[in-house]
Design an enzyme around this catalytic site. Structure first.
Site, mmCIF file in Angstrom:
data_model
loop_
_atom_site.group_PDB
_atom_site.id
_atom_site.type_symbol
_atom_site.label_atom_id
_atom_site.label_comp_id
_atom_site.label_asym_id
_atom_site.label_seq_id
_atom_site.Cartn_x
_atom_site.Cartn_y
_atom_site.Cartn_z
ATOM 1 N N GLU A 244 0.818 -1.223 0.037
ATOM 2 C CA GLU A 244 0.069 0.181 0.057
ATOM 3 C C GLU A 244 0.828 1.290 -0.003
ATOM 4 O O GLU A 244 0.527 2.123 0.895
ATOM 5 C CB GLU A 244 -0.926 -0.113 1.117
ATOM 6 C CG GLU A 244 -1.940 -1.315 1.278
ATOM 7 C CD GLU A 244 -2.948 -1.397 2.260
ATOM 8 O OE1 GLU A 244 -2.891 -0.642 3.283
ATOM 9 O OE2 GLU A 244 -3.753 -2.323 2.380
ATOM 10 N N ASN B 93 2.333 -4.500 -3.561
ATOM 11 C CA ASN B 93 0.978 -5.340 -3.262
ATOM 12 C C ASN B 93 0.105 -4.001 -2.917
ATOM 13 O O ASN B 93 0.440 -3.164 -2.041
ATOM 14 C CB ASN B 93 1.037 -6.100 -2.219
ATOM 15 C CG ASN B 93 -0.419 -7.228 -1.901
ATOM 16 O OD1 ASN B 93 -0.595 -7.596 -2.977
ATOM 17 N ND2 ASN B 93 -0.885 -6.906 -0.602
ATOM 18 N N HIS C 144 -9.746 -6.548 -2.828
ATOM 19 C CA HIS C 144 -10.874 -6.246 -1.824
ATOM 20 C C HIS C 144 -12.196 -5.660 -2.552
ATOM 21 O O HIS C 144 -12.133 -4.373 -2.648
ATOM 22 C CB HIS C 144 -10.416 -5.408 -0.671
ATOM 23 C CG HIS C 144 -9.472 -6.203 0.156
ATOM 24 N ND1 HIS C 144 -9.821 -7.327 0.720
ATOM 25 C CD2 HIS C 144 -8.084 -6.080 0.318
ATOM 26 C CE1 HIS C 144 -8.605 -7.925 1.509
ATOM 27 N NE2 HIS C 144 -7.768 -7.083 1.291
ATOM 28 N N GLU D 290 -5.556 -10.877 -1.996
ATOM 29 C CA GLU D 290 -6.358 -10.867 -0.776
ATOM 30 C C GLU D 290 -7.967 -10.709 -1.274
ATOM 31 O O GLU D 290 -8.806 -9.953 -0.749
ATOM 32 C CB GLU D 290 -6.041 -9.393 0.042
ATOM 33 C CG GLU D 290 -4.426 -9.279 0.239
ATOM 34 C CD GLU D 290 -4.282 -8.361 1.273
ATOM 35 O OE1 GLU D 290 -5.045 -7.555 1.938
ATOM 36 O OE2 GLU D 290 -3.063 -7.912 1.308
ATOM 37 N N ASP E 160 -11.614 -10.716 -1.679
ATOM 38 C CA ASP E 160 -13.127 -10.788 -1.152
ATOM 39 C C ASP E 160 -13.820 -9.824 -1.871
ATOM 40 O O ASP E 160 -13.535 -9.010 -2.459
ATOM 41 C CB ASP E 160 -13.338 -10.728 0.394
ATOM 42 C CG ASP E 160 -12.408 -9.453 1.057
ATOM 43 O OD1 ASP E 160 -12.442 -8.489 0.297
ATOM 44 O OD2 ASP E 160 -11.917 -9.526 2.175
HETATM 45 C C1 XIL Z 1 -6.320 -7.185 7.917
HETATM 46 C C2 XIL Z 1 -6.533 -8.463 8.820
HETATM 47 O O1 XIL Z 1 -7.260 -9.397 8.017
HETATM 48 C C3 XIL Z 1 -7.161 -7.977 10.072
HETATM 49 O O2 XIL Z 1 -7.214 -9.108 10.997
HETATM 50 C C4 XIL Z 1 -6.386 -6.966 10.642
HETATM 51 O O3 XIL Z 1 -7.116 -6.631 11.742
HETATM 52 C C5 XIL Z 1 -6.241 -5.641 9.791
HETATM 53 O O4 XIL Z 1 -5.637 -6.358 8.547
HETATM 54 N N1 XIL Z 1 -4.799 -5.088 3.368
HETATM 55 C C6 XIL Z 1 -4.097 -5.563 3.716
HETATM 56 C C7 XIL Z 1 -4.213 -6.814 5.051
HETATM 57 O O5 XIL Z 1 -2.830 -5.954 3.190
HETATM 58 O O6 XIL Z 1 -3.000 -6.841 5.710
HETATM 59 C C8 XIL Z 1 -5.382 -6.483 5.817
HETATM 60 O O7 XIL Z 1 -5.482 -7.439 6.761
HETATM 61 C C9 XIL Z 1 -6.601 -6.243 4.983
HETATM 62 C C10 XIL Z 1 -6.457 -5.119 4.003
#
Ligand code: XIL
Length: 346
Positions: free
Chosen positions: A160, A201, A237, A266, A268
């Site tokens: 990020e 990422n 996401h 990641e 979802d």
């Molecule tokens: C999230 C985890 O899933 C949670 O359990 C934690 O509280 C916060 O982070 N982007 C990312 C991940 O790169 O590391 C994040 O994970 C979700 C968003």
């Protein structure tokens, strides 16, 4: 003929029954190949994030151990977890997940070395000179990467780094060290484990636009400078209310053309809850489209879900009123999204 919905519900019930009888999930879903097996036929992996507190849940672990061939620790390898005090390293959380993955013949994506979030207090609560912070960053990266040398297939080295408009995010690292911290982080990680694939990422980079353009330019610069960079991770996401990123496949392809691996890291697809059948059908279509986009681009190496079940999704805690984002529901029953992924892989 039974409706699809009835069939899905019956399958879910069957899975629950078999799980409670101790039958592994991979065979439980009408004796079909697992997502990992199907992905492997295309030379891809299919992964899931997981987190240490969940590992006491045996039915959950059964599916995690069989359906996937790549694991990402959701929190266990972050800075706050691995270096809670300056110079004092704790790899117990990451190790637990790496050991479980190895026992299940799964590979591991390491997440994450440099990120503005989930940093330990000792790091954020004081000012650092550039020389001090550079030394702190180098030690953190190299101690962690060395610890997992040979055990982690790919690292999200920097997570990020950009804002939505493509400017650098003003993190403690950027503000103190300037944009060169990214190249340094990649070089240090590469020294510590020359075989690990090194990724940048981010989220909201699935489609083309200012943010993914910034990465595209940065990767070219890094390559021109001979900096080790092997992959670009798109978190993916997604949220139904924002629409599907229709340029995903083109975007994956342009990074591939730079000679990079790409991955959906990641995944979802969240929505406002309670979800209705139409929303779950749209979600399934999005999972299908993402899977097909990855399969269509040779160097898209795999897909990782940000955990696989709504039981352990991060979404409800972070997005008010949203949830239902993953392909398995809270009862570990496969949702339409699961069958859509399987279809796309078949
Ligand atoms: C999230 C985890 O899933 C949670 O359990 C934690 O509280 C916060 O982070 N982007 C990312 C991940 O790169 O590391 C994040 O994970 C979700 C968003």
């Amino acid at each position: 003929m039974r409706s699809t919905r009835t069939r899905l519900r019956l399958t879910g019930a069957l899975v629950a029954l078999l799980l409670s009888a101790g039958v592994p999930a991979a065979q439980a879903v009408d004796d079909q190949p697992t997502l990992a097996e199907l992905a492997q036929r295309h030379g891809r992996y299919f992964g899931s994030a997981t987190d240490n507190p969940e590992l006491t849940d045996e039915p959950y672990k059964a599916i995690l151990g069989t359906e996937f061939d790549m694991i990402t620790p959701g929190n266990g390898m972050k800075w706050y977890a691995t270096e809670p005090q300056q110079g004092v390293f704790d790899f117990s959380k990451g190790d637990e997940i790496v050991n479980l993955a190895r026992a299940n013949h799964q590979r591991v994506r390491g997440h994450t070395l440099v990120w503005h979030s989930q940093l330990p207090g000792w790091l954020t609560s004081r000012d650092w000179t550039a020389d001090e912070l550079r030394a702190v960053l180098k030690k953190h990266i190299q101690t962690e990467v060395r610890h997992y040398k040979g055990k982690v297939y790919a690292w999200d080295v920097v997570n990020e780094a950009f804002n939505e408009d493509g400017t650098y995010r003003e993190t403690i690292f950027y503000k103190t060290l300037g944009p060169g911290y990214i190249a340094d982080a990649l070089r240090w990680a590469h020294q510590a484990d020359p075989k690990a694939k090194l990724y940048l990422n981010d989220y909201n980079v699935e489609g083309t636009g200012p943010k993914s353009d910034a990465y595209y330019r940065l990767v070219k610069e890094l390559q021109a400078q001979g900096v080790p960079i092997h992959g670009f991770g798109m978190q993916a996401h997604l949220a139904l209310q924002y629409g599907y990123p229709s340029t995903l496949e083109d975007n994956l392809r342009r990074f591939s053309r730079l000679g990079l691996d790409t991955a959906l890291t990641e995944v979802d697809v969240r929505m406002y809850v309670p979800a209705d059948d139409a929303e779950l059908a749209t979600q399934a279509q999005w999972y299908r489209d993402m899977t097909e986009a990855c399969l269509a681009v040779r160097r898209c190496v795999g897909i990782t879900l940000w955990d696989y079940t709504d039981r352990y999704s991060w979404i409800p805690a972070f997005f008010d009123g949203e949830g239902a984002a993953l392909p398995w529901d809270e009862e570990l029953r496969p949702k339409p999204a699961y069958f859509a992924i399987r279809d796309a892989l078949q």
